[in-house]
Design a protein around this motif. Sequence first.
Motif, PDB file in Angstrom:
ATOM      1  N   GLY A   6      49.603  34.064  35.442  1.00 18.33           N
ATOM      2  CA  GLY A   6      48.542  34.200  34.461  1.00 18.33           C
ATOM      3  C   GLY A   6      48.470  35.588  33.869  1.00 18.33           C
ATOM      4  O   GLY A   6      49.130  36.527  34.345  1.00 18.33           O
ATOM      5  N   ASP A   7      47.656  35.725  32.831  1.00 19.11           N
ATOM      6  CA  ASP A   7      47.486  37.048  32.213  1.00 19.11           C
ATOM      7  C   ASP A   7      46.843  38.019  33.193  1.00 19.11           C
ATOM      8  O   ASP A   7      47.049  39.229  33.103  1.00 19.11           O
ATOM      9  N   GLY A   8      46.090  37.494  34.170  1.00 22.94           N
ATOM     10  CA  GLY A   8      45.456  38.360  35.158  1.00 22.94           C
ATOM     11  C   GLY A   8      46.430  38.954  36.154  1.00 22.94           C
ATOM     12  O   GLY A   8      46.118  39.936  36.824  1.00 22.94           O
TER      13      GLY A   8
ATOM     14  N   GLY B 261      36.961  36.570  35.315  1.00 24.81           N
ATOM     15  CA  GLY B 261      35.927  36.687  34.283  1.00 24.81           C
ATOM     16  C   GLY B 261      36.159  37.818  33.319  1.00 24.81           C
ATOM     17  O   GLY B 261      35.277  38.144  32.523  1.00 24.81           O
ATOM     18  N   THR B 262      37.340  38.433  33.352  1.00 27.50           N
ATOM     19  CA  THR B 262      37.619  39.588  32.506  1.00 27.50           C
ATOM     20  C   THR B 262      38.589  39.212  31.399  1.00 27.50           C
ATOM     21  O   THR B 262      39.676  38.694  31.659  1.00 27.50           O
ATOM     22  N   SER B 263      38.209  39.479  30.158  1.00 19.74           N
ATOM     23  CA  SER B 263      39.075  39.144  29.032  1.00 19.74           C
ATOM     24  C   SER B 263      40.328  40.005  29.060  1.00 19.74           C
ATOM     25  O   SER B 263      40.310  41.139  29.571  1.00 19.74           O
ATOM     26  N   VAL B 264      41.405  39.493  28.498  1.00 17.99           N
ATOM     27  CA  VAL B 264      42.677  40.208  28.517  1.00 17.99           C
ATOM     28  C   VAL B 264      42.573  41.535  27.766  1.00 17.99           C
ATOM     29  O   VAL B 264      43.223  42.518  28.117  1.00 17.99           O
ATOM     30  N   GLU B 265      41.722  41.586  26.748  1.00 19.51           N
ATOM     31  CA  GLU B 265      41.557  42.829  25.983  1.00 19.51           C
ATOM     32  C   GLU B 265      40.937  43.940  26.832  1.00 19.51           C
ATOM     33  O   GLU B 265      41.197  45.129  26.604  1.00 19.51           O
ATOM     34  N   ARG B 266      40.137  43.580  27.809  1.00 19.95           N
ATOM     35  CA  ARG B 266      39.481  44.569  28.669  1.00 19.95           C
ATOM     36  C   ARG B 266      40.340  44.943  29.871  1.00 19.95           C
ATOM     37  O   ARG B 266      40.061  45.931  30.548  1.00 19.95           O
ATOM     38  N   ALA B 267      41.385  44.158  30.140  1.00 18.58           N
ATOM     39  CA  ALA B 267      42.187  44.388  31.343  1.00 18.58           C
ATOM     40  C   ALA B 267      43.570  44.956  31.048  1.00 18.58           C
ATOM     41  O   ALA B 267      44.171  45.584  31.917  1.00 18.58           O
ATOM     42  N   SER B 268      44.082  44.733  29.837  1.00 20.11           N
ATOM     43  CA  SER B 268      45.449  45.138  29.518  1.00 20.11           C
ATOM     44  C   SER B 268      45.472  46.093  28.326  1.00 20.11           C
ATOM     45  O   SER B 268      44.884  45.799  27.277  1.00 20.11           O
TER      46      SER B 268
ATOM     47  N   ARG C 160      41.548  27.727  29.030  1.00 21.61           N
ATOM     48  CA  ARG C 160      40.973  26.811  30.020  1.00 21.61           C
ATOM     49  C   ARG C 160      39.522  26.521  29.642  1.00 21.61           C
ATOM     50  O   ARG C 160      38.762  27.423  29.306  1.00 21.61           O
ATOM     51  N   TYR C 161      39.159  25.246  29.720  1.00 24.77           N
ATOM     52  CA  TYR C 161      37.807  24.856  29.331  1.00 24.77           C
ATOM     53  C   TYR C 161      36.793  25.094  30.447  1.00 24.77           C
ATOM     54  O   TYR C 161      35.611  25.289  30.181  1.00 24.77           O
ATOM     55  N   ARG C 162      37.240  25.026  31.683  1.00 24.45           N
ATOM     56  CA  ARG C 162      36.341  25.236  32.813  1.00 24.45           C
ATOM     57  C   ARG C 162      36.391  26.699  33.259  1.00 24.45           C
ATOM     58  O   ARG C 162      37.183  27.486  32.764  1.00 24.45           O
ATOM     59  N   GLY C 163      35.565  27.042  34.234  1.00 23.54           N
ATOM     60  CA  GLY C 163      35.559  28.395  34.768  1.00 23.54           C
ATOM     61  C   GLY C 163      36.843  28.704  35.512  1.00 23.54           C
ATOM     62  O   GLY C 163      37.709  27.840  35.687  1.00 23.54           O
TER      63      GLY C 163
ATOM     64  N   ASP D 186      32.796  29.129  39.428  1.00 21.94           N
ATOM     65  CA  ASP D 186      32.593  30.094  38.344  1.00 21.94           C
ATOM     66  C   ASP D 186      31.781  29.464  37.211  1.00 21.94           C
ATOM     67  O   ASP D 186      32.252  28.534  36.558  1.00 21.94           O
ATOM     68  N   PRO D 187      30.574  29.960  36.911  1.00 17.59           N
ATOM     69  CA  PRO D 187      29.771  29.407  35.812  1.00 17.59           C
ATOM     70  C   PRO D 187      30.254  29.838  34.430  1.00 17.59           C
ATOM     71  O   PRO D 187      29.777  29.335  33.414  1.00 17.59           O
ATOM     72  N   ALA D 188      31.205  30.758  34.374  1.00 16.08           N
ATOM     73  CA  ALA D 188      31.835  31.204  33.112  1.00 16.08           C
ATOM     74  C   ALA D 188      30.828  31.734  32.097  1.00 16.08           C
ATOM     75  O   ALA D 188      30.900  31.434  30.903  1.00 16.08           O
ATOM     76  N   LYS D 189      29.925  32.581  32.548  1.00 21.74           N
ATOM     77  CA  LYS D 189      28.911  33.146  31.656  1.00 21.74           C
ATOM     78  C   LYS D 189      29.442  34.295  30.801  1.00 21.74           C
ATOM     79  O   LYS D 189      28.721  34.843  29.978  1.00 21.74           O
ATOM     80  N   TYR D 190      30.697  34.663  31.016  1.00 22.96           N
ATOM     81  CA  TYR D 190      31.302  35.748  30.257  1.00 22.96           C
ATOM     82  C   TYR D 190      31.793  35.305  28.877  1.00 22.96           C
ATOM     83  O   TYR D 190      32.347  36.091  28.122  1.00 22.96           O
TER      84      TYR D 190
END
Length: 372
Positions: free
Chosen positions: A194-196, A229-236, A289-292, A297-301
């Motif tokens: 994954g991107d993570g 819960g971290t977007s790729v823009e904030r991690a890479s 991904r549509y789910r958390g 994960d409630p995916a509130k991000y």
Amino acid sequence: MLVGMIFLIQNIVTDQATYNSIFNKVFRPMTNSAKKNIPIKKARIKPIKKAPASAEELFSLYEKMLMIRRFEEKAGQLYGMGLIGGFCHLYIGQEAVVVGMQAAAHEGDSVITSYRDHGHMLACNMKPRGVMAELTGREGGYSKGKGGSMHMFSSEERFFGGHGIVGAQVPLGTGLAFAHKYKGNDGVAMVYLGDGAINQGQVYESFNMAQLWSLPVIYIIENNKYGMGTSVERASATTDLYHRGAAHSIPGDKINGMDVLAVKAAGEKALKHCRVGKGPYILEMETYRYRGHSMSDPAKYRTKEEVSKMRKESDPIDNLRELMLKYKMTTEEALKEIDREIKAVVIEAANFAQESPEPDPKELYTDILVEV
């Protein structure tokens, strides 16, 4: 005027051969030229475009993606009922990636992935009942109920896990590629991450070794936009992840991972590159991904509107369905029947997963060491 001249010649020249000679030398070029000067309106009819693939191929891709979708929906339901314990990472939305890649693969190729692995197992032809039984921790599961969601394998289908540690499958998959090259069996290792996981040090060590030894491996980055819960823009620092092999001269492409045909075409290109001995290849699949991240994960991000927009505009199953209807390859009723059949298989798998006995306590002491 031209017609009158031809009529006059016909009355003067009585010999047919002489007339034909004069006509072809003098009047034929004149008539052709006249035709060229006449503006002709072309009929405004759009040519019928050929379908991008055969009906048989599209149906196969559709059924496999739908099987993953319905299986994952049922797994989520069983998790909510407390029948699946531990972590459970669903693949809903990303189905086109593994289905497209497996459609391009050859028998004997190897697959290894991370913990979001149920879809990969099904795409590798592992049985739904065996996968579901492993999720519920039962004896009938692929790892005899000892592995759960993140750790199941099938040497028969050349699926080597399911791994719970972020990025751990990448060096292992590189080792699978080394085995293919060592044995000379024309196989390719397809390593999903994954991107993570892309910023892990072991990923770059694997890239270096794979290029150094020209190993037949494709690193498939499933960029679903969020590492937990971290977007790729904030991690890479750099978000074109397919460029990550540039330091090692590993070629790469960015693909629409929501388009199963685009994935298949990219897979064929990369697999050919590996099979002819050119070394590793990187494919970045832009997916969602549509789910958390997991069932907990409630995916509130991210907003509900963002998810809804992706479902409406880019869903891989819906888009393929519309494509088949557009080219009149099927009907709404036929597609509903396929859905009913797949749901029946999933329900049977869920029933088996609940009825299969729990592992015998003695199983704690098996599968620890390899017997030589």
